[in-house]
Design a protein around this motif. Structure first.
Motif, PDB file in Angstrom:
ATOM      1  N   ASN A 108       0.785  -1.260   0.032  1.00  0.00           N
ATOM      2  CA  ASN A 108       0.037   0.056  -0.041  1.00  0.00           C
ATOM      3  C   ASN A 108       0.940   1.131  -0.001  1.00  0.00           C
ATOM      4  O   ASN A 108       2.042   0.938   0.427  1.00  0.00           O
ATOM      5  CB  ASN A 108      -1.032   0.109   1.185  1.00  0.00           C
ATOM      6  N   SER A 109       0.454   2.142  -0.585  1.00  0.00           N
ATOM      7  CA  SER A 109       1.068   3.595  -0.646  1.00  0.00           C
ATOM      8  C   SER A 109       1.207   4.015   0.947  1.00  0.00           C
ATOM      9  O   SER A 109       0.355   4.278   1.515  1.00  0.00           O
ATOM     10  CB  SER A 109       0.415   4.733  -1.280  1.00  0.00           C
ATOM     11  N   VAL A 110       2.595   4.320   1.052  1.00  0.00           N
ATOM     12  CA  VAL A 110       2.921   4.954   2.486  1.00  0.00           C
ATOM     13  C   VAL A 110       3.217   6.374   2.577  1.00  0.00           C
ATOM     14  O   VAL A 110       4.085   6.720   1.478  1.00  0.00           O
ATOM     15  CB  VAL A 110       4.135   4.130   3.078  1.00  0.00           C
ATOM     16  N   ASN A 111       2.705   7.105   3.162  1.00  0.00           N
ATOM     17  CA  ASN A 111       2.957   8.642   3.049  1.00  0.00           C
ATOM     18  C   ASN A 111       3.742   8.847   4.477  1.00  0.00           C
ATOM     19  O   ASN A 111       3.052   8.486   5.673  1.00  0.00           O
ATOM     20  CB  ASN A 111       1.571   9.443   3.169  1.00  0.00           C
ATOM     21  N   ILE A 112       4.424   9.877   4.557  1.00  0.00           N
ATOM     22  CA  ILE A 112       5.303  10.243   5.593  1.00  0.00           C
ATOM     23  C   ILE A 112       4.633  11.855   5.772  1.00  0.00           C
ATOM     24  O   ILE A 112       4.513  12.720   5.116  1.00  0.00           O
ATOM     25  CB  ILE A 112       6.583  10.430   5.396  1.00  0.00           C
ATOM     26  N   VAL A 113       4.103  11.978   6.982  1.00  0.00           N
ATOM     27  CA  VAL A 113       3.379  13.374   7.432  1.00  0.00           C
ATOM     28  C   VAL A 113       3.907  13.488   8.775  1.00  0.00           C
ATOM     29  O   VAL A 113       4.809  13.028   9.632  1.00  0.00           O
ATOM     30  CB  VAL A 113       1.882  13.264   7.870  1.00  0.00           C
ATOM     31  N   THR A 114       3.975  14.795   9.079  1.00  0.00           N
ATOM     32  CA  THR A 114       4.529  15.453  10.401  1.00  0.00           C
ATOM     33  C   THR A 114       3.374  16.016  11.225  1.00  0.00           C
ATOM     34  O   THR A 114       2.340  16.354  10.771  1.00  0.00           O
ATOM     35  CB  THR A 114       5.598  16.690  10.231  1.00  0.00           C
ATOM     36  N   ALA A 153       4.483   7.336   9.620  1.00  0.00           N
ATOM     37  CA  ALA A 153       4.453   6.551   8.214  1.00  0.00           C
ATOM     38  C   ALA A 153       2.768   6.443   8.345  1.00  0.00           C
ATOM     39  O   ALA A 153       2.170   5.784   9.297  1.00  0.00           O
ATOM     40  CB  ALA A 153       5.225   5.503   8.190  1.00  0.00           C
ATOM     41  N   MET A 154       2.068   6.829   7.244  1.00  0.00           N
ATOM     42  CA  MET A 154       0.718   6.386   7.096  1.00  0.00           C
ATOM     43  C   MET A 154       0.205   5.545   5.997  1.00  0.00           C
ATOM     44  O   MET A 154       0.819   6.104   4.900  1.00  0.00           O
ATOM     45  CB  MET A 154       0.050   7.803   7.104  1.00  0.00           C
ATOM     46  N   VAL A 155      -0.450   4.588   6.423  1.00  0.00           N
ATOM     47  CA  VAL A 155      -1.121   3.758   5.028  1.00  0.00           C
ATOM     48  C   VAL A 155      -2.681   3.989   5.403  1.00  0.00           C
ATOM     49  O   VAL A 155      -3.405   3.316   6.346  1.00  0.00           O
ATOM     50  CB  VAL A 155      -0.948   2.464   5.105  1.00  0.00           C
ATOM     51  N   ASN A 156      -3.406   4.553   4.394  1.00  0.00           N
ATOM     52  CA  ASN A 156      -4.863   4.630   4.415  1.00  0.00           C
ATOM     53  C   ASN A 156      -5.330   5.320   5.837  1.00  0.00           C
ATOM     54  O   ASN A 156      -6.147   4.813   6.506  1.00  0.00           O
ATOM     55  CB  ASN A 156      -5.440   3.188   4.280  1.00  0.00           C
ATOM     56  N   ASP A 157      -4.642   6.376   6.124  1.00  0.00           N
ATOM     57  CA  ASP A 157      -4.966   7.167   7.555  1.00  0.00           C
ATOM     58  C   ASP A 157      -4.736   6.427   8.627  1.00  0.00           C
ATOM     59  O   ASP A 157      -4.962   6.789   9.847  1.00  0.00           O
ATOM     60  CB  ASP A 157      -6.453   7.578   7.425  1.00  0.00           C
ATOM     61  N   ARG A 158      -3.846   5.177   8.475  1.00  0.00           N
ATOM     62  CA  ARG A 158      -3.360   4.434   9.797  1.00  0.00           C
ATOM     63  C   ARG A 158      -1.994   4.468   9.954  1.00  0.00           C
ATOM     64  O   ARG A 158      -1.366   4.363   9.225  1.00  0.00           O
ATOM     65  CB  ARG A 158      -3.880   2.922   9.565  1.00  0.00           C
ATOM     66  N   VAL A 159      -1.630   5.088  11.227  1.00  0.00           N
ATOM     67  CA  VAL A 159      -0.317   4.939  11.492  1.00  0.00           C
ATOM     68  C   VAL A 159       0.331   3.812  11.544  1.00  0.00           C
ATOM     69  O   VAL A 159      -0.069   2.817  12.229  1.00  0.00           O
ATOM     70  CB  VAL A 159       0.170   5.704  13.131  1.00  0.00           C
ATOM     71  N   VAL A 160       1.433   3.659  10.856  1.00  0.00           N
ATOM     72  CA  VAL A 160       2.140   2.262  10.874  1.00  0.00           C
ATOM     73  C   VAL A 160       3.626   2.353  11.007  1.00  0.00           C
ATOM     74  O   VAL A 160       4.508   1.512  10.985  1.00  0.00           O
ATOM     75  CB  VAL A 160       1.963   1.714   9.336  1.00  0.00           C
ATOM     76  N   GLY A 161       4.224   3.668  11.327  1.00  0.00           N
ATOM     77  CA  GLY A 161       5.568   3.965  11.768  1.00  0.00           C
ATOM     78  C   GLY A 161       5.572   5.099  12.423  1.00  0.00           C
ATOM     79  O   GLY A 161       4.703   6.187  12.076  1.00  0.00           O
ATOM     80  N   SER A 162       6.653   5.569  13.188  1.00  0.00           N
ATOM     81  CA  SER A 162       6.918   6.685  13.815  1.00  0.00           C
ATOM     82  C   SER A 162       8.205   7.021  14.086  1.00  0.00           C
ATOM     83  O   SER A 162       9.094   5.878  14.388  1.00  0.00           O
ATOM     84  CB  SER A 162       5.842   6.900  15.059  1.00  0.00           C
TER      85      SER A 162
END
Length: 316
Positions: free
Chosen positions: A154-160, A213-222
């Motif tokens: 799944n696409s992973v987005n990095i947000v702050t 790290a977000m996948v479908n608005d779910r936190v999967v990493g930090s």
């Protein structure tokens, strides 16, 4: 290997159950008089508007002769019709007739009701997990059949910055992983949660930041950089964690890279992190970004006696 074998066995058992419960063992499917291959064909034709028999062969993964016989029966039954392609008169396009569109509507109504009834037995979080997991697994199966290279992700987005639910989710990932792999208990989980609560109140300071790290608005990493708690213009790298499904994917490297870029921009004199000697993969990652082991001792700050380590990255 034991974990991988267990996953294989669990997925196979679940797949067999799904096949039975969805009716694929029957001679007809979804309130129709047609077998699963015919039902799938009509659904694909509906989704594409029109398509060729060759395209269906590729999508369904069936023998050309089997698809040809099945399509001939659907045409004869008045569900499908064939028309010459505007680009090549030798090629015939398949499309639904009025009867076929009504059949597909009935199929979709029946299938939607079955799925909705099943999802109604699950809590909202599990519903999202099932949706995302099934989609990824189906894509991986297709890639395997087509001998596709690489890993389907799944696409992973990095947000702050602060994200609703992040304190609980980061604490959950820490608590679950360290309890399973290193037998840490509630003391450790409470400490993670308390530290995150305090840090979240200080995220408005420019020297503090967190990356998720977000996948479908779910936190999967930090990972977080605390620029205050150590003083002396030193940064503290904290709460680096990945969901089990993200390990080995490169997401961890992306998170650390963002954090180190931030530290260089803030011109900290050094970056410190505390860990222990069992996390070998994490240590290799830290060292690849210039961290060096600066201190090692027996300690119990996480609730049990272990060989604790301090790593330092000097300013660039």
């Amino acid at each position: 290997m034991i974990s991988e074998l267990k996953n294989i066995q669990t997925i196979r058992a679940a797949s067999r159950l799904m096949v039975r419960e969805l009716g694929f063992m029957n001679q007809n499917l979804a309130t129709t008089d047609y077998p699963p291959s015919a039902v799938h064909s009509m659904l694909e034709v509906d989704a594409h508007g029109s398509m060729t028999a060759a395209q269906l062969v590729q999508i369904l993964g069936l023998e050309k002769s089997s698809v040809s016989r099945m399509l001939a029966k659907l045409v004869k039954a008045g569900e499908l019709e064939e028309t010459p392609s505007a680009e090549d008169a030798r090629t015939k396009l398949l499309s639904l007739t009025g009867k076929g569109r009504e059949t597909v509507r009935n199929i979709n109504t029946y299938a939607d009701e079955r799925v909705a009834a099943a999802l109604g037995k699950l809590d909202p979080f599990t519903q999202d997990t099932v949706s995302q997991g099934l989609s990824s697994y189906a894509s991986a199966l297709k890639a395997s059949r087509e001998n596709g290279e690489g890993i389907v992700r799944n696409s992973v987005n990095i947000v702050t910055g602060y994200h609703p639910g992040m304190i609980g989710r980061i604490t959950e990932m820490h608590g679950s992983y360290y309890a399973r792999e290193h037998h840490f208990g509630s003391f450790f989980e409470r400490k993670v949660a308390a530290g995150l609560v305090d840090f979240s109140d200080r995220l408005d300071k420019p020297c503090n930041q967190i990356w998720l790290a977000m996948v479908n608005d779910r936190v999967v990493g930090s990972v977080a950089i605390d620029g205050e708690d150590l003083g002396n213009n030193e940064a503290h790298l904290r709460w680096f964690i990945l969901d089990d499904g993200c390990r080995g994917s490169g997401v961890g490297r992306k998170l650390i890279a963002e954090a180190m870029k931030f530290c260089d921009e803030q011109k900290f004199t050094s970056v410190q992190l505390w860990t222990f000697n069992k996390l070998k993969a994490a240590r290799r990652l830290y060292e690849s970004f210039g961290f060096e082991l600066s201190k090692e001792w027996e300690g119990d700050q996480w609730g049990s006696t272990i060989t604790e380590q301090q790593f330092t990255r000097k300013s660039r």
